[in-house]
Scaffold this active site. Structure first.
Site, PDB file in Angstrom:
ATOM      1  NE  ARG A  15      -1.246  -1.805   3.600  1.00 38.07           N
ATOM      2  CZ  ARG A  15      -0.787  -3.042   3.626  1.00 38.07           C
ATOM      3  NH1 ARG A  15      -1.333  -3.955   2.842  1.00 38.07           N
ATOM      4  NH2 ARG A  15       0.202  -3.407   4.410  1.00 38.07           N
ATOM      5  CG  ASP A 235       6.106  -5.870   8.248  1.00 36.52           C
ATOM      6  OD1 ASP A 235       6.780  -6.441   9.145  1.00 36.52           O
ATOM      7  OD2 ASP A 235       5.554  -6.516   7.332  1.00 36.52           O
ATOM      8  CB  THR A 236       6.644  -6.362  13.315  1.00 37.25           C
ATOM      9  OG1 THR A 236       6.239  -7.371  12.393  1.00 37.25           O
ATOM     10  CG2 THR A 236       5.968  -6.610  14.646  1.00 37.25           C
ATOM     11  N   GLY A 402      -4.264  -5.528   9.599  1.00 35.77           N
ATOM     12  CA  GLY A 402      -5.408  -5.929   8.787  1.00 35.77           C
ATOM     13  C   GLY A 402      -6.334  -6.914   9.460  1.00 35.77           C
TER      14      GLY A 402
END
Length: 442
Positions: A15, A235-236, A402
């Site tokens: 994204r 990302d975490t 998500g």
């Protein structure tokens, strides 16, 4: 008002999120572009289509220009961990990066235990040995003779944009190559896998300006030469940065993987933590993310993909209704290797049920109900183990990512754990990415 652009690439999609802020903080997150991240299997090998991903990044940048967002102050990129691309000595990509599920590392932890002793790797790096880790990927086959530099995925994509190389610390901390308590590479581990520290660019703290869009990139997208920031590239780590965790609380980053953990002042490398399957990674701000990686909604995603290939209607509204109408006591272990990368996920679940003496799910709804109930049960086991290992009493669980869109998963998590569940942002990773960019004065 300030605008920044966050690229958040997960294991199944990516994204581009435009973040806007004022003096009171982030005011809006707007999705500019969304795209699939589909691995490519060729001759028994599994690759990431990194050039395709870069093309999608270029599309997103062009969209920003067309939408009147040429005043973006900076760009940041986060991705999944452990994977990397190799550049030759002229800075050219040697080959598409391999996927962490590539079969070349299957069984490698045991095969290399004589020279890469798992307990030693754990004590030196705080990372739990796993065959997907960068150290084992590098050990699985010789480096190409012309290999010049290794760039982890967010750093590789930033290099494509800027021409500048770096090695951001949070993504490096997933590799099993770095002792972040001493802020240095583990020379004995590098020696054990036959690589040198020269393979890596300088280590960079999150919140550092890497460079600016090259003139060519700027011209092609219609944007100025915008600065690119090294955010928390893992990302975490970016997701953790989006949530201010109060005392006595745990965090679940819920997506393809479920990452369950807490923040600690120092890494925890006890024998019990090792046996419990935990790992330590760097958090934005210097703390330690003491976490356990659990195969998350990957299992659900692969079931849906299997049914889609059979021509079934797999719209989420229909599947959600079928799941809500199903009630099953069937429980699987989401961490079982059987679910790592089977060719047919429903068949793998059926096999697990036969092996454990349970009935096989009779419908799609029962399969999905089984999966989310099993994830909730695993969350409970993991949080309980964290309490035991750290001595903390966890009364609240924050869930973000998500997976929060799956209301049944959140409901079952609260029921299974008996703890208060707070629903965080679905775009937690992008929010953390944006948050870090906004701390940079550029």
């Amino acid at each position: 008002m300030k605008k920044v652009l966050a690229f958040d690439l997960g294991a199944s999609n990516g994204r581009a999120i435009l973040g806007t802020s004022n003096n009171n903080g982030i005011t809006d997150l707007t999705e500019i572009h969304r795209f699939a991240n589909t691995p490519v299997a060729i001759n028994g090998r599994l690759y990431w289509d990194v050039l395709g991903l870069f093309s999608e990044i270029m599309t997103a940048l062009s969209k920003c220009a067309a939408m009147g967002h040429s005043d973006i102050a900076s760009i940041g990129i986060d991705t999944w961990g452990v994977d990397y691309g190799l550049l030759d000595k002229n800075g050219h990509l040697i080959a598409n990066p391999r996927h962490y599920r590539d079969p070349r590392t299957i069984g490698i932890v045991g095969r290399l235990a004589d020279r890469l002793l798992p307990q030693y790797l754990w004590s030196q790096t705080g990372n739990r040995p796993a065959e997907i880790n960068t150290a084992y990927q590098l050990a699985s086959e010789p480096l190409p003779k012309d290999a010049g530099k290794l760039l982890f995925m967010p750093d590789l994509l930033a290099y494509f944009l800027t021409g500048e190389m770096c090695c951001e610390k949070t993504i490096l901390s997933t590799s099993q190559l770095y002792d972040f308590s001493r802020n240095e590479f583990c020379q004995s581990i590098l020696d054990g896998i036959g690589v040198t520290e020269d393979l890596f660019p300088p280590v960079t703290e999150p919140g550092t300006v890497i460079g600016t869009l090259t003139r060519d990139i700027a011209a092609k997208t219609g944007l100025p030469q915008i600065p690119v920031i090294a955010v928390a590239g893992h990302d975490t780590a970016s997701a953790f940065a989006a949530v201010r965790l109060p005392k006595n609380s745990a965090f679940i980053s819920c997506g393809t993987w479920s990452i369950v953990g807490i923040l600690l002042d120092e890494r925890l490398t006890s024998t019990e933590a090792f046996a419990g399957g935990f790992t330590n990674e760097i958090a934005y701000g210097g703390k330690t993310r003491f976490i356990k990686n659990i195969t998350g909604l990957w299992i659900e995603q692969q079931c849906i993909e299997s049914w889609r290939k059979q021509g079934q209607d797999v719209s989420y509204d229909i599947l959600d209704a079928e799941t809500a109408a199903s009630d099953t006591d069937i429980i699987i272990d989401p961490t079982d290797p059987l679910f790592t990368a089977p060719p047919d996920m429903p068949a793998a679940i059926a096999e697990y049920c036969r092996n454990t003496g349970q009935p096989i799910p009779a419908s799609r709804g029962e399969y999905l109900s089984c999966i989310i109930r099993s994830l909730a049960a695993e969350y409970n086991r993991t949080v309980t183990a964290i309490e035991s290992l750290t001595g903390q009493n966890i009364d609240t669980i924050y869930i973000a990512g998500g997976g929060v869109k799956n209301k049944l998963l959140c409901k079952y998590t609260e029921q299974s754990t008996g703890r208060r569940v707070v629903i965080g942002p679905a775009e937690a990773t992008a929010m953390g990415n944006v948050t870090i960019q906004l701390t940079v004065d550029n």
